[in-house]
Design an enzyme around this catalytic site. Structure first.
Site, short mmCIF file in Angstrom:
data_model
loop_
_atom_site.label_atom_id
_atom_site.label_comp_id
_atom_site.label_asym_id
_atom_site.label_seq_id
_atom_site.Cartn_x
_atom_site.Cartn_y
_atom_site.Cartn_z
CE LYS A 168 -1.08 2.65 2.75
NZ LYS A 168 -0.56 4.00 3.20
CB THR A 183 2.72 5.26 5.73
OG1 THR A 183 3.18 6.07 6.78
CG2 THR A 183 2.04 4.02 6.23
#
Lengths: 391, 391
Positions: A168, A183
């Site tokens: 992701k 992230t």
């Protein structure tokens, strides 16, 4: 896209109400037997609790499970954050009959909010019950934040073994992960037989040319984590070369998918720098060009603005003779010997820049140093996503 | 704003049709007698012809004139560009009765187009005729590109001497100028009596904490030039401290004006980093925070997003303990001991971020290293200006 199960692993996801929109937000992957594990973590000095805990635990080279959530990064949350991650992994460990140290946590989302552990713990029984060999699509969906699509990639490793990658990432993407150090979250699962040292070396080498060579916004996250777990359940031993090649392909595909999904991104550009004295020099120039706001806005404008490309290359702190510089866009030379080829060439290059993806080459001399970097363009979409992210 | 003449200097400007919009685009400053000169130039390895030529000429420590144009950077233009700048300075030298080496060139505008020297040369007689002690406003206007306003600043140097600074810059602003090394152009004129070595040292020190400590887009230009000329016509000798203080104030005011005028900028933020082990470390952290796209979009969104501030600080490659971090916005603490103070504090901080200008402090330990950096926000205006700059 269709994907195949990886022998020895089961996956699942639930909604624990961490995200405000009610989407699934907690993902679990469990190895039937202790798996060989290797990890790479952000080199940001500000690291989230789950990163510090996973870094510690991965040193053993063995793991049973990965529990990951979106909606909350659990970063900058002090003792309370640390305890929340520990409580979560303990509940998972008890549920699957593993030891606490065998459960690796990962989190992504807003910085500064403590992970609501009790919400996850309440749902652990349901999460365990949902585990299945084909649950990887749910897993991939549950870890998404601003991602527009879930990210999976798969390759065969020689005959009989497979490698599945789940990632992701769309913002705060400029990974800089090192051995026990985006992230960006990436989880790699294989049923090949490999040992922990081999896994760690191959993972580091692959990250170096994939995740560490891509950027959306130049911002390295507090939570970037890449984990490779191997069940060995295929009973096929793969060579170091097979493993490295497979990892680099899967990681490369996931990195490209993250940049394509970069916040507000409308194009993926591969910046290839060649001809410098060293590979490190080429990397520094490629990174500087790939993160230049003026280059990225020109790409948004579909403008073959070679002046900005060359000016960005020149400020990377790497010596080269600009009078020897060549620039090619989609194979079309627009700068030769440091000077523009002409308006016709630039018009053709502008057509290339209208494509979803393309290659820009900067040839800056005759040396052996080369490096390629993936980047997205910078347009209104990026501003819209990030000027109002927390509200 | 009102400004006073600087004894010994005359200024003027004309339109030579280099800019497409017909505005004045060639500026000339002439010292009645040979002036003491010091210069700082971009450290980008890709440097425009006028930069290389001015770098050579400034070494003598003496100059008679500065000729500067907007509309064309004359960068990446090879031998033709070199010749165009030489032809221009030769025409100016003949017109004012100076030697060619005493005329310093500077250019700003589009990269890759050769300076149309003949257009300037045709207008040199008119330009010389227009020279006057109060022509500095025309000079300042003529060097503007995407600037929304001309940039001037003035200070007294002790009793009887004055320092006038004229600058331009709104985009490709992340100056990194060094002693003989945006497009920022800055011209400083004083009638104080100073020697060349003193001028050079004081200029380098002042640039280090002003222009080299501000950023609009992180992109260092091929043409950045800072020149200090002293006529000595006031016959007042100033101390090194007086000169440094005056230069730092004038350069600081011009740097702030450039950031305020940064392409698409709606706010000026001063990022103060304190408490690190060294000043270089504090500079690296301040620069990383000031150039972070996620920080700059949060400032556009008037969002006290301390997570982005801290994450950017953490990726600068400088060690600190995030558990000790304090962050203050306009004096309001929003992070204490690495954790958020609370929603109420953040709401108050958001009010500060609605102002035109404010200070953000990051206190990252108890060390003596501190540094302040000026930056602008990143919004739709920046994308609009830069996605279509060449068209």
């Amino acid at each position: 896209m269709s994907f195949e199960p990886v022998a020895g692993f089961r996956f699942g996801a639930v909604s624990a109400g961490i995200r405000k929109d009610g989407r699934i937000d907690v993902a679990l992957a469990v190895a039937d037997q202790p798996a060989v594990v290797a990890g790479m973590f952000t080199r940001n000095v500000v690291r989230a609790a789950p990163v510090d805990i996973a870094m510690q635990r991965v040193r053993s080279g063995r793991a049973r499970a990965v529990v990951a959530n979106s909606g909350c990064a659990n970063a900058c949350t002090g003792e309370a954050g640390w305890k929340a991650t520990l409580d979560t992994t303990r509940a998972v460990a008890e549920s699957i009959g593993a030891s606490e140290d065998e459960v690796l946590p990962a989190s992504t989302g807003v910085i500064g909010a403590v992970l609501p552990a009790h919400r996850i713990i309440e749902r652990v029984p349901e999460l365990s019950a949902r585990l299945s060999p084909t649950g990887y699509l749910d897993f991939a969906q549950a870890i998404c934040t601003t991602d527009r699509w879930p990210k999976l990639a798969q390759r065969k490793l020689g005959a009989g073994a497979t490698l599945l990658g789940i990632g992701k990432g769309a913002g705060m993407i400029h990974p800089d992960v090192g051995p026990p150090h985006a992230t960006m979250l990436v989880f790699l699962f294989t049923d090949a037989v490999i040992d922990a040292g081999e896994a760690s070396d191959a993972l580091a080498a692959s990250c170096d040319v994939t995740f560490n060579a891509c950027s959306v916004d130049g911002d390295t996250s507090t939570n970037d984590t890449v984990l490779l777990l191997s069940s060995g359940a295929s009973q096929r031993r793969v060579s170091r070369d097979e493993l490295s090649a497979g990892l680099t392909e899967v990681c490369g595909e996931l990195a490209r998918s993250m940049v394509a999904d970069g916040e507000g991104s409308t194009h993926v550009a591969e910046i290839r720098v060649r001809g410098l004295a060293t590979r490190d020099g080429a990397r520094a120039v490629a990174r500087t060009v790939a993160t230049s706001m003026l280059v990225k806005t020109a790409l948004f404008g579909k403008d073959a603005n070679w002046g900005r490309l060359l000016a960005a290359a020149g400020r990377a702190g790497v010596p080269f003779d600009p009078r020897e510089a060549q620039i090619l866009v989609g194979g079309i030379p627009i700068v030769r010997d440091g000077a523009p080829v002409g308006a016709e060439a630039e018009l053709k290059a502008n057509e290339v820049l209208a494509r979803d993806t393309y290659v820009i080459e900067l040839v800056l001399g005759g040396g052996p140093g080369d490096f390629a970097y993936l980047t997205s363009d910078l347009g209104h979409g990026y501003v819209d996503v990030n000027a109002g992210y927390r509200s």
